[in-house]
Design an enzyme around this catalytic site. Structure first.
Site, short mmCIF file in Angstrom:
data_model
loop_
_atom_site.label_atom_id
_atom_site.label_comp_id
_atom_site.label_asym_id
_atom_site.label_seq_id
_atom_site.Cartn_x
_atom_site.Cartn_y
_atom_site.Cartn_z
N SER A 163 0.86 -1.18 0.00
CA SER A 163 0.00 0.00 0.00
C SER A 163 0.90 1.23 0.00
CB SER A 163 -0.84 0.01 1.28
OG SER A 163 -1.43 1.27 1.50
N TYR A 167 -1.06 -0.71 10.35
CA TYR A 167 -1.19 -1.20 8.96
C TYR A 167 -0.03 -0.67 8.13
CZ TYR A 167 -3.39 -1.33 4.27
OH TYR A 167 -3.67 -1.52 2.94
N LYS A 214 2.68 -2.91 6.05
CA LYS A 214 2.82 -2.81 4.59
C LYS A 214 4.25 -2.39 4.20
CE LYS A 214 -1.28 -4.10 3.33
NZ LYS A 214 -1.50 -5.30 2.49
#
Ligand SMILES: NC(=O)c1ccc[n+]([C@@H]2O[C@H](COP(=O)([O-])OP(=O)(O)OC[C@H]3O[C@@H](n4cnc5c(N)ncnc54)[C@H](OP(=O)(O)O)[C@@H]3O)[C@@H](O)[C@H]2O)c1
Length: 255
Positions: A148, A161, A165
């Protein structure tokens, strides 16, 4: 054979999180280019529906109910793919989670573990299993991770997160460097904001949506189908000299 060869005829792919959103588009894109596909996700009904969509393209497809956080289920996913579809040539590690929305200091230990186990540890384990399957047929393969732009630019609202990533981008490089000797290429895509269920809390938030549109050179957010082309490229001979790379698919937001 064409010079730029995007064909996946005779190839077999595994796509985690293949039942909806970006994973579904990737599974369909791979099938359009000739691959047979094993799709993995937890909920059986959307999984069965996505399998039917792949079959409607004339390819073989199976759905293997899988929670990527359970390593025995990852092992079964690879075993069933080899038994039903014959081999593994392509793995797309797309399933991920982000259970916490808020500043990083409020991310508790349990949620941190869920994020890391789903987004990083499962990718490590499944990639190792896919590598073994690729070594069994000896013709190499292509592994593609879905990171991402959150793994490149820090997020203040989904920070755990972001960390997971970022780890995937380095995992891509480490695996590429280690496995190139066996003809296994490892690459990664880093989507920007894409209109899926996963990111609903982001694109439905007026402020976040406005900022994403304003920052992007193309002045819009993305659609799941716009992610498949890069994965077909990384999966196919068209990218035969490319490994360890992360391609940003964000409408020019990080530019
Ligand atoms: N949407 C965005 O803006 C965006 C941006 C950058 C990166 N990404 C990345 O793109 C990937 C796909 O996201 P998406 O937006 O397409 O999400 P999505 O529409 O919510 O789809 C997620 C898929 O993953 C499956 N999944 C979730 N947890 C799983 C688990 N523990 N085990 C197995 N399967 C699981 C879901 O099926 P079940 O729930 O049935 O298991 C579903 O098939 C993720 O890696 C995400 O981080 C998305």
């Amino acid at each position: 054979m064409p010079i730029a060869d995007f064909s996946l005829d005779g190839k077999v792919a595994i796509v985690t999180g293949g039942s909806r959103g970006i994973g579904r588009s990737i599974a369909l894109g791979l099938a359009e280019h000739g691959a047979d596909v094993a799709l993995a996700a937890r909920k059986p009904d959307p999984l069965a529906a996505a399998v039917e969509e792949v079959r409607a393209l004339g390819r073989r497809a199976i759905g293997v109910p899988t929670n990527v956080r359970r390593s025995e289920e990852l092992r079964r996913l690879v075993e069933e793919t080899e038994r039903e579809l014959g081999r593994v040539d392509i793995l797309v590690n797309n399933a991920a989670t982000t259970p916490h929305f808020g500043p990083i200091h409020e991310l508790d230990e349990a949620a941190f573990d869920v994020i890391m186990n789903t987004n990083v540890k499962a990718v490590h384990i499944l990639s190792n299993l896919a590598r073994e399957a690729m070594l069994r047929h000896g013709q190499g393969g292509s592994i593609i991770h879905v990171s991402s732009i959150g793994g490149i630019r820090a997020s203040e609202v989904i920070g755990g997160y972001s960390v997971s990533k970022a780890a995937l981008i380095m995992l891509t490089q480490v695996q590429a460097k280690t496995w190139g000797v066996d003809g296994i290429r490892v690459n990664c895509i880093a989507p920007g904001l894409i209109k899926t269920e996963f990111a609903r809390a982001l694109w439905e938030d007026e402020k976040i949506h406005r900022q994403a549109v304003a920052e992007a050179a193309l002045h819009r957010i993305g659609e799941p189908d716009e992610m498949a082309g890069a994965v077909v490229y990384f999966a196919s001979r068209a990218s035969s000299f490319v490994t360890g790379q992360t391609l940003v698919l964000d409408g020019g937001r990080l530019v």
